[in-house]
Enzyme design. Sequence first.
Site, PDB file in Angstrom:
ATOM      1  N   TYR A  46      -4.054   1.379  -4.711  1.00  0.00           N
ATOM      2  CA  TYR A  46      -2.856   1.891  -4.054  1.00  0.00           C
ATOM      3  C   TYR A  46      -2.062   2.768  -5.024  1.00  0.00           C
ATOM      4  O   TYR A  46      -1.157   2.307  -5.717  1.00  0.00           O
ATOM      5  CB  TYR A  46      -1.975   0.747  -3.552  1.00  0.00           C
TER       6      TYR A  46
ATOM      7  N   TRP B  13       0.840  -1.203   0.000  1.00  0.00           N
ATOM      8  CA  TRP B  13       0.000   0.000   0.000  1.00  0.00           C
ATOM      9  C   TRP B  13       0.876   1.255   0.000  1.00  0.00           C
ATOM     10  O   TRP B  13       0.749   2.136  -0.859  1.00  0.00           O
ATOM     11  CB  TRP B  13      -0.923  -0.040   1.220  1.00  0.00           C
TER      12      TRP B  13
ATOM     13  N   TYR C  11      -3.858  -7.319   7.777  1.00  0.00           N
ATOM     14  CA  TYR C  11      -3.254  -6.079   7.302  1.00  0.00           C
ATOM     15  C   TYR C  11      -3.178  -5.076   8.440  1.00  0.00           C
ATOM     16  O   TYR C  11      -3.960  -5.142   9.387  1.00  0.00           O
ATOM     17  CB  TYR C  11      -3.958  -5.517   6.066  1.00  0.00           C
TER      18      TYR C  11
ATOM     19  N   GLN D  65      13.700  -1.760   6.193  1.00  0.00           N
ATOM     20  CA  GLN D  65      12.431  -2.073   6.835  1.00  0.00           C
ATOM     21  C   GLN D  65      11.984  -3.493   6.497  1.00  0.00           C
ATOM     22  O   GLN D  65      11.469  -4.220   7.350  1.00  0.00           O
ATOM     23  CB  GLN D  65      11.371  -1.066   6.383  1.00  0.00           C
TER      24      GLN D  65
END
Length: 336
Positions: A57, A21, A222, A304
């Site tokens: 997205y 996203w 999510y 990340q």
Amino acid sequence: MRSRPLGHSGIQASVVGLGAWAIGGWMWGGTEEKQSIAAIQRAIDLGMNLIDTAPAYGYGLSEEIVGKAIKGRRQEVVLATKCGLIWHRQVGQFFFHADEQGITSEASKYQFYRYLHPESIRWEVEQSLRRMQTDYIDLYQTHWPDPTTPIEDTMAALLKLKEEGKIRAIGVSNVSVEQLEQYLRVGPVDSDQEKFSMLDRQMEENGLLEFCRNHNIAVLAYSPLAQGLLTEKMGPDRQFADGDQRRNKPRFSVENRQRIQLLVNQLKPYAKNYGVSLAQLVIAWTISQPGMTHALCGARTPEQVGENAAAADIELEPADLKALNEIVATSTVEIV
């Protein structure tokens, strides 16, 4: 990287997946394509084969970036995307107004509708295949329910796409138990993607998680980190850039982040004992919940991605898992 099956599909997907996203930039203050591609490729390198995106997205941008990133490595990826949230036509159920940065409170350039009519699904799947430069999608999911189209018609269209080989598995998202039961009357559903975190446990409360567990339906969580609230990077002093959806949301107010800090402080000793970050502990907790098979974690940099991927290998001791469950269950944090 551990993997688990996507329902009855025969597909094995990594327990920690990459949620794309934020990579689309929309509602996240923009994106940097080169860095996003590097993040996706790092995920594949680490065995994080589940990559979840959607046309909405970034108005197709996330799918395009994913397509560029997986070029030449398609067989290494479990590619998941969605249908039913459109902005090119005003049909179905109106959902929200939006512009290039995100959702708006008044009429703007775009209007999003929930629409799952068979002819629209067929048009959407072709657009997604083109953007991602592939001839099949591993997991095709309905993004939001559409009350204007019978679920039987939607499911029939998805089954037809599966028969044609354009998709391999069928998933739903943001549904109720009753809606999922309607899908199952027509054909097999392999996954359900829902918001789930220590701060968002409605799926437990309404019986949906138990239903999926009993029917061998994979559950993809999510926002398992509650869009950053359950990390050590979201203190009261954090500032959000223009275009970042969190900037004006009550949940991310300074006062609310101070309240959430009370819960976070109780989790930190466990993270320290395992020698992991708070985010990694939270991800490990998520995929340890009965029936919760996969966690979709957003990331926009290789670093990340690396942190999120490492959480898949954390084995929480039963006593610690029980203690963490009790902390979450008894937390007095009031979430606005």
